[in-house]
Design an enzyme around this catalytic site. Structure first.
Site: not given
Length: 300
Positions: A93, A188
């Site tokens: 993140h 991802r």
């Protein structure tokens, strides 16, 4: 100025299981990957028990969030229950600056509390040694990125503070309570080559991930102090267990979020059981839990 019992938003992803339904009392047909227990995010805002059509986004404001939230343009945290029947993707993140400029959302520092786990289960958290951007990029391309990751066996009651920029993944057989910034931005890195029910691979976000990753070897956070299991600029989380009566205080500085992980009883006359979450507005003052259980208390 009343305590609100939340009604969760349920999310179904490829890696989810059925424990949140069978063991945590969530109402759904089939599998549930995430239960957004306390959320005022645009991608899903928790409801309020007894108030049909009203969500947390509708009722939070500067006063009931507390003075420590002054100046924020949105609710600061999001609390989830997560059931990983399969591994989650290897992911990262971004921090606030990158996320706000690229995604119109906050960054994501988070805390994982291991609510339950199977024997031998674990998590990936950070790199096992210092790496380079080029090395990580190559390992993603050839499918060997797991070999660079730091695997940590877990047990019930463990907790981990995961700063933005730290590569990570929840592995199979782990149920967690996640307290995080109010964000839904995930990059991802690797998804094990698996496909969804339509036969399609899920999107990867390699370039963005490479921009925000921390490439140094993962170093564990300091040990918990007293009942505080995580503390950062975004939130503080305390672990409490009790039998009988426990009195708490919610001052004007911050709301309290109470996440019940075990037991049953009542909070100011409102019944609770395992899996229930409550919002206590800032300035509420003294309140009490009666019964027995284990819960996390989150505040800013």
């Amino acid at each position: 100025m009343e305590i609100l019992k939340m009604f969760p938003v349920l999310k179904d992803y490829i890696w989810g299981g059925n424990k949140l339904v069978t063991e945590w009392g969530k109402k759904a047909e089939g599998k549930v990957a995430e239960s957004w227990e306390l959320s005022a995010h645009r991608d899903g805002s928790s409801g309020i028990e007894g108030r049909p059509g009203i969500t947390l986004r509708d009722v939070v404001n500067a006063q009931n969030m507390g003075s420590n939230c002054r100046g924020l343009d949105r609710f600061p945290v999001l609390i989830k229950l997560i059931d990983a029947e399969q591994k989650l993707s290897v992911q990262v993140h971004p921090g606030d600056e990158y996320a706000l400029s690229r995604e119109d959302d906050l960054g994501k520092t988070e805390m994982w509390y291991i609510a339950d786990c199977e024997q031998g289960a674990g998590i990936y958290l950070g790199f096992s040694r210092d790496v380079t951007r080029e090395e990580v990029e190559k390992s993603i391309a050839d499918g060997t990125v797991e070999g660079l990751l730091n695997f940590i066996p877990v047990k019930k009651g463990d907790s981990f503070l995961i700063e933005a920029g730290t590569i990570h993944a929840i592995c199979a057989g782990v149920t967690i309570c996640e307290i995080q910034q109010n964000s839904n931005v995930t990059y991802r890195v690797y998804d094990y080559g698996r496909v969804d029910k339509f036969g399609k691979k899920r999107e990867l976000h390699v370039e963005k991930a490479l921009d925000v990753l921390k490439y140094k070897k993962y170093e564990p956070q300091g040990k918990r102090q007293g009942g505080v299991i995580a503390s950062c600029r975004y939130f503080t989380v305390e672990e409490h267990s009790f039998w009988g009566r426990l009195e708490l205080f919610c001052g004007k500085e911050s709301f309290n979020a109470v996440s019940v992980l075990e037991g049953e009883g009542g909070i100011e006359g409102i019944p609770f059981k395992k899996g229930d979450t409550f919002f206590v507005p800032a300035g509420f003052g003294r309140y009490a839990l009666k019964g027995e259980g284990l819960f996390l208390l989150t505040k800013v």
